[in-house]
Design a protein around this motif. Sequence first.
Motif, PDB file in Angstrom:
ATOM      1  N   MET A 190     -10.407  87.296  34.293  1.00  0.00           N
ATOM      2  CA  MET A 190     -11.236  88.203  35.078  1.00  0.00           C
ATOM      3  C   MET A 190     -10.523  88.680  36.336  1.00  0.00           C
ATOM      4  O   MET A 190     -10.816  89.761  36.846  1.00  0.00           O
ATOM      5  N   PHE A 191      -9.567  87.908  36.828  1.00  0.00           N
ATOM      6  CA  PHE A 191      -8.771  88.360  37.971  1.00  0.00           C
ATOM      7  C   PHE A 191      -7.990  89.621  37.595  1.00  0.00           C
ATOM      8  O   PHE A 191      -7.898  90.565  38.382  1.00  0.00           O
ATOM      9  N   ALA A 192      -7.440  89.634  36.384  1.00  0.00           N
ATOM     10  CA  ALA A 192      -6.723  90.820  35.922  1.00  0.00           C
ATOM     11  C   ALA A 192      -7.669  92.005  35.771  1.00  0.00           C
ATOM     12  O   ALA A 192      -7.332  93.142  36.122  1.00  0.00           O
ATOM     13  N   VAL A 193      -8.858  91.753  35.243  1.00  0.00           N
ATOM     14  CA  VAL A 193      -9.855  92.828  35.095  1.00  0.00           C
ATOM     15  C   VAL A 193     -10.214  93.406  36.451  1.00  0.00           C
ATOM     16  O   VAL A 193     -10.306  94.628  36.629  1.00  0.00           O
ATOM     17  N   GLU A 194     -10.397  92.539  37.439  1.00  0.00           N
ATOM     18  CA  GLU A 194     -10.779  92.992  38.779  1.00  0.00           C
ATOM     19  C   GLU A 194      -9.618  93.654  39.515  1.00  0.00           C
ATOM     20  O   GLU A 194      -9.835  94.473  40.410  1.00  0.00           O
ATOM     21  N   THR A 195      -8.385  93.309  39.133  1.00  0.00           N
ATOM     22  CA  THR A 195      -7.219  93.902  39.787  1.00  0.00           C
ATOM     23  C   THR A 195      -7.002  95.342  39.338  1.00  0.00           C
ATOM     24  O   THR A 195      -6.558  96.185  40.126  1.00  0.00           O
ATOM     25  N   TRP A 196      -7.314  95.641  38.080  1.00  0.00           N
ATOM     26  CA  TRP A 196      -7.167  97.006  37.542  1.00  0.00           C
ATOM     27  C   TRP A 196      -8.507  97.475  36.962  1.00  0.00           C
ATOM     28  O   TRP A 196      -8.624  97.693  35.743  1.00  0.00           O
ATOM     29  N   MET A 222      -2.519  86.664  31.482  1.00  0.00           N
ATOM     30  CA  MET A 222      -1.678  87.233  30.431  1.00  0.00           C
ATOM     31  C   MET A 222      -2.530  87.754  29.271  1.00  0.00           C
ATOM     32  O   MET A 222      -2.253  88.825  28.708  1.00  0.00           O
ATOM     33  N   ALA A 223      -3.567  87.006  28.899  1.00  0.00           N
ATOM     34  CA  ALA A 223      -4.442  87.443  27.806  1.00  0.00           C
ATOM     35  C   ALA A 223      -5.095  88.773  28.139  1.00  0.00           C
ATOM     36  O   ALA A 223      -5.224  89.657  27.280  1.00  0.00           O
ATOM     37  N   ALA A 224      -5.511  88.935  29.392  1.00  0.00           N
ATOM     38  CA  ALA A 224      -6.126  90.204  29.799  1.00  0.00           C
ATOM     39  C   ALA A 224      -5.112  91.339  29.734  1.00  0.00           C
ATOM     40  O   ALA A 224      -5.434  92.453  29.302  1.00  0.00           O
ATOM     41  N   LEU A 225      -3.878  91.082  30.159  1.00  0.00           N
ATOM     42  CA  LEU A 225      -2.839  92.117  30.067  1.00  0.00           C
ATOM     43  C   LEU A 225      -2.578  92.503  28.622  1.00  0.00           C
ATOM     44  O   LEU A 225      -2.316  93.670  28.314  1.00  0.00           O
ATOM     45  N   ALA A 226      -2.651  91.520  27.727  1.00  0.00           N
ATOM     46  CA  ALA A 226      -2.354  91.770  26.312  1.00  0.00           C
ATOM     47  C   ALA A 226      -3.387  92.679  25.663  1.00  0.00           C
ATOM     48  O   ALA A 226      -3.087  93.326  24.656  1.00  0.00           O
ATOM     49  N   ARG A 252       6.166  83.407  25.690  1.00  0.00           N
ATOM     50  CA  ARG A 252       4.722  83.202  25.550  1.00  0.00           C
ATOM     51  C   ARG A 252       4.012  84.538  25.319  1.00  0.00           C
ATOM     52  O   ARG A 252       3.077  84.625  24.508  1.00  0.00           O
ATOM     53  N   TRP A 253       4.458  85.585  26.006  1.00  0.00           N
ATOM     54  CA  TRP A 253       3.870  86.914  25.809  1.00  0.00           C
ATOM     55  C   TRP A 253       4.011  87.350  24.345  1.00  0.00           C
ATOM     56  O   TRP A 253       3.048  87.806  23.727  1.00  0.00           O
ATOM     57  N   ASN A 254       5.186  87.212  23.799  1.00  0.00           N
ATOM     58  CA  ASN A 254       5.419  87.603  22.411  1.00  0.00           C
ATOM     59  C   ASN A 254       4.555  86.797  21.451  1.00  0.00           C
ATOM     60  O   ASN A 254       4.055  87.324  20.449  1.00  0.00           O
ATOM     61  N   ASP A 255       4.387  85.529  21.742  1.00  0.00           N
ATOM     62  CA  ASP A 255       3.569  84.670  20.894  1.00  0.00           C
ATOM     63  C   ASP A 255       2.098  85.091  20.941  1.00  0.00           C
ATOM     64  O   ASP A 255       1.409  85.155  19.919  1.00  0.00           O
ATOM     65  N   VAL A 256       1.609  85.392  22.143  1.00  0.00           N
ATOM     66  CA  VAL A 256       0.218  85.849  22.290  1.00  0.00           C
ATOM     67  C   VAL A 256       0.009  87.170  21.559  1.00  0.00           C
ATOM     68  O   VAL A 256      -0.978  87.349  20.822  1.00  0.00           O
ATOM     69  N   MET A 257       0.932  88.109  21.742  1.00  0.00           N
ATOM     70  CA  MET A 257       0.807  89.407  21.094  1.00  0.00           C
ATOM     71  C   MET A 257       0.829  89.271  19.576  1.00  0.00           C
ATOM     72  O   MET A 257       0.055  89.925  18.868  1.00  0.00           O
ATOM     73  N   ARG A 258       1.717  88.420  19.085  1.00  0.00           N
ATOM     74  CA  ARG A 258       1.785  88.198  17.640  1.00  0.00           C
ATOM     75  C   ARG A 258       0.449  87.660  17.124  1.00  0.00           C
ATOM     76  O   ARG A 258      -0.067  88.125  16.099  1.00  0.00           O
TER      77      ARG A 258
END
Length: 269
Positions: A158-164, A49-53, A98-104
């Motif tokens: 890093m899984f997110a980084v490697e996926t995209w 989620m952090a990588a997506l953010a 949780r997404w909204n909290d991370v983005m905030r």
Amino acid sequence: MPNLTPAATDVAPVDTLSPDDFDALDTILDDLRTRNDETPQWEFCEGFMAALAVCRRPIPPAESFPALLDVELPAPGEAGGFANVEQAQQFVQLWTRRWNDVMRSLQVEVKSLDDDTAYHPEVMDVRGAVAVLPEEDRAAMADQELPSFAQVWALGFMFAVETWPEEWAAPRDKEAEKWLDAALQSIVALTEDDTDEPTISVFDDDGPPSVSEQRINDFADAVWAVYDLRELWSSFGPRVETVRKEAEPGRNDPCHCGSGKKYKKCHGV
């Protein structure tokens, strides 16, 4: 269906998840794991989620859910890959909060990670948790390889980084390229094992040491790296696709329409 990837200027008010909420997420993931043993732990999801953010392109849930959980984003009133509609709704709701909290957290300027408004990844100290178990239970787990502090979070990132990978390609600007590489290397460092002598008990001051001082410093560097990555990609904006014009046939070549005529006497007129 709630907006799981809100715009940078459209973040919901503070709605921090409680320990019971994170337990509920773990329970759902445990259930998914009974049908797919590759379903990750929440800490891995947290890193993902952090990588997506901070990714250069907003990755829509319809794209990210299958990559992370191997289940489709459930449509309203449907279970998707979850056990039932209620479970699907609960997971989506908790994920969104949780997404909204991370983005905030990532949008607020902070001077110290001790700030209550700073981004605090939900990570576990598995080795510390095992160290306080009764001796018999510890002995039963002696041959298990336990992850280091925040290691699973970094693997999820890093899984997110490697996926995209195309969204994490280095920019042409040399300074920005160095900035990107330094930030990612800070996170990659956490994917490695903590082999230094443990001197710190992270969550219990009276507990046995389970984390090295170097690991704590590396973890802080990785969290700051998340902020750096968000600032970096925000300054560059979305990646622009290169438009390549198809080469036109020569004037005496057969026309591409299949008429059998030369290009100059058909579409090339």
